[in-house]
Design a protein around this motif. Structure first.
Motif, mmCIF file in Angstrom:
data_model
loop_
_atom_site.group_PDB
_atom_site.id
_atom_site.type_symbol
_atom_site.label_atom_id
_atom_site.label_comp_id
_atom_site.label_asym_id
_atom_site.label_seq_id
_atom_site.Cartn_x
_atom_site.Cartn_y
_atom_site.Cartn_z
ATOM 1 N N ALA A 1 0.835 -1.197 -0.256
ATOM 2 C CA ALA A 1 -0.036 -0.066 -0.088
ATOM 3 C C ALA A 1 0.874 1.210 -0.066
ATOM 4 O O ALA A 1 0.375 2.359 -0.618
ATOM 5 N N LEU A 2 2.039 1.252 0.894
ATOM 6 C CA LEU A 2 2.934 2.499 0.893
ATOM 7 C C LEU A 2 3.612 2.599 -0.490
ATOM 8 O O LEU A 2 4.050 3.711 -0.776
ATOM 9 N N MET A 3 3.867 1.657 -1.428
ATOM 10 C CA MET A 3 4.551 1.751 -2.505
ATOM 11 C C MET A 3 3.933 2.079 -3.654
ATOM 12 O O MET A 3 4.280 2.434 -4.832
ATOM 13 N N LYS A 4 2.586 2.441 -3.329
ATOM 14 C CA LYS A 4 1.753 2.678 -4.690
ATOM 15 C C LYS A 4 2.138 4.140 -5.119
ATOM 16 O O LYS A 4 2.451 5.084 -4.423
ATOM 17 N N LYS A 5 2.154 4.140 -6.248
ATOM 18 C CA LYS A 5 2.339 5.368 -6.772
ATOM 19 C C LYS A 5 1.051 5.735 -7.889
ATOM 20 O O LYS A 5 0.340 5.219 -8.588
ATOM 21 N N ASN A 6 1.074 7.268 -8.080
ATOM 22 C CA ASN A 6 0.177 7.761 -9.159
ATOM 23 C C ASN A 6 0.648 7.588 -10.635
ATOM 24 O O ASN A 6 1.826 7.323 -10.781
ATOM 25 N N LYS A 7 -0.052 8.203 -11.504
ATOM 26 C CA LYS A 7 0.338 8.147 -12.914
ATOM 27 C C LYS A 7 1.872 9.095 -13.173
ATOM 28 O O LYS A 7 2.430 8.487 -13.868
ATOM 29 N N ARG A 8 2.077 9.962 -12.469
ATOM 30 C CA ARG A 8 3.184 10.597 -12.502
ATOM 31 C C ARG A 8 4.350 10.230 -11.901
ATOM 32 O O ARG A 8 5.396 10.850 -11.549
ATOM 33 N N GLY A 9 4.010 8.933 -10.792
ATOM 34 C CA GLY A 9 5.121 8.465 -10.095
ATOM 35 C C GLY A 9 5.399 9.055 -8.667
ATOM 36 O O GLY A 9 6.237 8.648 -7.730
ATOM 37 N N GLN A 10 4.324 9.769 -8.102
ATOM 38 C CA GLN A 10 4.407 10.375 -6.972
ATOM 39 C C GLN A 10 3.616 9.255 -5.695
ATOM 40 O O GLN A 10 2.452 8.469 -6.313
ATOM 41 N N PRO A 11 3.936 9.325 -4.584
ATOM 42 C CA PRO A 11 3.205 8.374 -3.769
ATOM 43 C C PRO A 11 1.539 8.549 -3.735
ATOM 44 O O PRO A 11 1.243 9.772 -3.730
ATOM 45 N N ASN A 12 1.071 7.585 -3.451
ATOM 46 C CA ASN A 12 -0.397 7.657 -3.437
ATOM 47 C C ASN A 12 -0.784 8.136 -1.757
ATOM 48 O O ASN A 12 -0.724 7.099 -1.168
ATOM 49 N N LEU A 13 -1.220 9.190 -1.497
ATOM 50 C CA LEU A 13 -1.445 9.688 0.000
ATOM 51 C C LEU A 13 -2.586 8.964 0.389
ATOM 52 O O LEU A 13 -2.632 8.646 1.538
#
Length: 132
Positions: free
Chosen positions: A103-115
Motif C-alpha cells: 500500500a505504501l509503495m503505490k504511485k500515481n500516474k506521475r510517479g508520486q506516492p499515493n497519499l
C-alpha cells in the motif's frame, strides 16, 4: 528394645498353576487347599493368596527407559507446538507487513506516492491499536 510381632500369611510357598487346575477339575478340596488356596469357612468363598513378585533388573530398566522415552516424546511435542506457534505468528506478521508495504509503495500516474493509500495504512494501524 521392643520387638515387633511378625505376622505370617496363611500360605507360604509358590502357587503351582497346573496343580490348582488339576485339583479344581477333580473337585478335591483338600488337595486344592494344599496348593495355595485358602478357604474362608464363614463366608464359604475361596481366595487365592499370591505374593507380589519383585521386578527383575531387566524389567526395572525397561520401565525406566520407557518413562524416559515418554518424557522425551512429551518434550519434543511441546517444542514442536511452540515452533508452530512462532511460525504462525511470523507468517501473520510478514503478511501484514507485505500488505502495508504494498500500500505504501503505490504511485500515481506521475510517479508520486499515493497519499490516499498511506492514510488508509495509518488509519488501519490506529484502529488496530485501539481494538487491542
Amino acid at each position: 528394645m521392643v520387638r515387633k510381632k511378625k505376622f505370617r500369611n496363611e500360605f507360604h510357598g509358590v502357587v503351582d498353576g497346573p496343580a490348582i487346575k488339576k485339583a479344581m477339575k477333580s473337585g478335591n478340596a483338600e488337595e486344592h487347599k494344599l496348593v495355595g488356596e485358602v478357604t474362608d469357612e464363614s463366608n464359604d468363598t475361596n481366595k487365592i493368596v499370591r505374593k507380589k513378585r519383585k521386578l527383575h533388573t531387566y524389567e526395572r530398566a525397561r520401565l525406566a527407559y520407557e518413562k524416559i522415552q515418554a518424557e522425551r516424546r512429551q518434550e519434543a511435542e511441546k517444542r514442536r507446538a511452540e515452533r508452530e506457534k512462532r511460525q504462525k505468528a511470523l507468517e501473520r506478521y510478514l503478511s501484514t507487513k507485505k500488505k502495508m508495504d504494498k500500500a505504501l509503495m503505490k504511485k500515481n500516474k506521475r510517479g508520486q506516492p499515493n497519499l490516499n493509500a498511506q492514510v488508509a495504512v495509518l488509519l488501519e494501524k490506529i484502529e488496530k491499536r485501539f481494538s487491542s
